[in-house]
Scaffold this active site. Structure first.
Site, PDB file in Angstrom:
ATOM      1  N   CYS A  85      -1.795  -1.687   2.711  1.00  0.00           N
ATOM      2  CA  CYS A  85      -1.524  -1.376   1.314  1.00  0.00           C
ATOM      3  C   CYS A  85      -0.657  -2.492   0.737  1.00  0.00           C
ATOM      4  CB  CYS A  85      -0.793  -0.034   1.245  1.00  0.00           C
ATOM      5  SG  CYS A  85      -0.226   0.410  -0.396  1.00  0.00           S
ATOM      6  N   CYS A 195      -5.470  -4.984  -4.054  1.00  0.00           N
ATOM      7  CA  CYS A 195      -5.230  -3.576  -3.702  1.00  0.00           C
ATOM      8  C   CYS A 195      -6.387  -3.185  -2.792  1.00  0.00           C
ATOM      9  CB  CYS A 195      -5.217  -2.709  -4.961  1.00  0.00           C
ATOM     10  SG  CYS A 195      -5.296  -0.934  -4.622  1.00  0.00           S
TER      11      CYS A 195
HETATM   12  N1  DGL Z   1      -4.280   0.628  -1.498  1.00  0.00           N
HETATM   13  C1  DGL Z   1      -3.008   0.466  -2.157  1.00  0.00           C
HETATM   14  C2  DGL Z   1      -2.724  -1.020  -2.353  1.00  0.00           C
HETATM   15  O1  DGL Z   1      -3.287  -1.845  -1.625  1.00  0.00           O
HETATM   16  C3  DGL Z   1      -3.001   1.329  -3.369  1.00  0.00           C
HETATM   17  C4  DGL Z   1      -1.659   1.677  -3.863  1.00  0.00           C
HETATM   18  C5  DGL Z   1      -1.580   2.948  -4.685  1.00  0.00           C
HETATM   19  O2  DGL Z   1      -1.601   4.036  -4.093  1.00  0.00           O
HETATM   20  O3  DGL Z   1      -1.405   2.825  -5.898  1.00  0.00           O
HETATM   21  O4  DGL Z   1      -1.948  -1.420  -3.174  1.00  0.00           O
END
Ligand code: DGL
Length: 278
Positions: A85, A195
């Site tokens: 993440c 993301c």
């Molecule tokens: N997959 C997360 C990232 O890479 C998402 C973050 C979220 O929950 O907003 O930033």
């Protein structure tokens, strides 16, 4: 007679699983690449669905949520942790690294490979508002800004849509159509998916921006980095190659916070299957 014996003593840590976490299903896009690179390893995946999305929450809240997830995984016994993440990495990786002796690998928007393409035109970085506000990202921009025009594109609300429909439904297409109007796609040479959720809709993004725009993500780089790190630390699982299956067999235990655990786990398995991992 015993010279070199040390080389054959296996580090007991090698048999432990690798922990991987995200706020939801986005980290599965990273896990899929990791399984392809490290098919003999076992994994524990944690989706913090109860607190998703991370990207619109205050920095200190996301930091403490991320530390709690790391604590949960560390208590299970893991040999390494992948923060799949960008948002959690941007605000919590230093603190998590300080707390644990095992290697901790994070994700950051893949600016380096995008800049190194050497294309003419802007590089758009799609990420959550928190990632783009973070000190870590802004230090990256300072570093590369003389080599390319970098344009941050905060995508508030997109993670929530992907959590509910990752298969390119109407809502996703409408969201993307709004973000990528013909006017603001004109001078773009590359898009960085900063993301891990957005990697799940790479095809839909490509459909909208057209084939001339190169789309870059950090998933393969992260998987390679993890493999090198485990190799250097002598933590690779040396299980026999007979464990390899075609299609690849996922050795993953899933944990989800929140009430829709079963639904989430089914989604995660489905996403792995889409990548040829059963
Ligand atoms: N997959 C997360 C990232 O890479 C998402 C973050 C979220 O929950 O907003 O930033």
């Amino acid at each position: 007679f015993l010279i070199g014996y040390q080389n054959f003593v296996e580090n007991p840590g090698t048999k432990l699983p690798i922990g991987v976490f995200d706020s939801g299903i986005g980290g599965i896009s990273v896990l899929a690449e990791i399984i392809k690179a490290l098919p003999c390893e076992e994994f524990v995946y944690f989706a913090d669905t109860l607190h998703s999305p991370y990207g619109t929450k205050p920095e200190d809240v996301v930091r403490s949520l991320s530390i709690k997830v790391a604590e949960f995984l560390a208590l299970m016994g893991i040999k390494s942790l992948v923060i799949a993440c960008n948002t959690a990495t941007s605000v919590a990786i230093s603190e998590i690294r300080r707390k644990y002796p095992f290697p901790v690998i994070g994700m950051e928007p893949a600016l380096k490979p995008a800049v190194e393409l050497g294309l003419i035109g802007k590089i758009l970085v799609m990420a959550t508002p928190l990632t783009l506000k973070s000190k870590k990202f802004n230090v990256q921009v300072q570093y590369y800004k003389h080599r390319a025009e970098i344009v941050p594109l905060p995508c508030e609300g997109l993670v929530e849509i992907i959590e509910h429909d990752h298969s390119g439904g109407r809502e996703i297409r409408e969201y993307l159509a709004q973000v990528f109007s013909p006017a603001n796609t004109r001078d773009i040479s590359a898009i960085v998916l900063g993301c891990t959720h957005y990697v799940l809709i790479k095809k839909e993004i490509a459909d909208i921006v057209g084939s001339k725009v190169v789309i870059v993500d950090g998933n393969c780089g992260t998987a390679r980095h993890l493999r090198t790190m485990l190799q250097n630390e002598r933590l690779l699982n040396t299980a026999l190659a007979e464990k390899l299956h075609v299609p690849l067999k996922a050795q993953v235990r899933f944990y989800v916070s929140g009430i829709e655990g079963e639904v989430m786990i089914t989604k995660c398995k489905q996403l792995l299957q889409n990548e040829g991992i059963v």
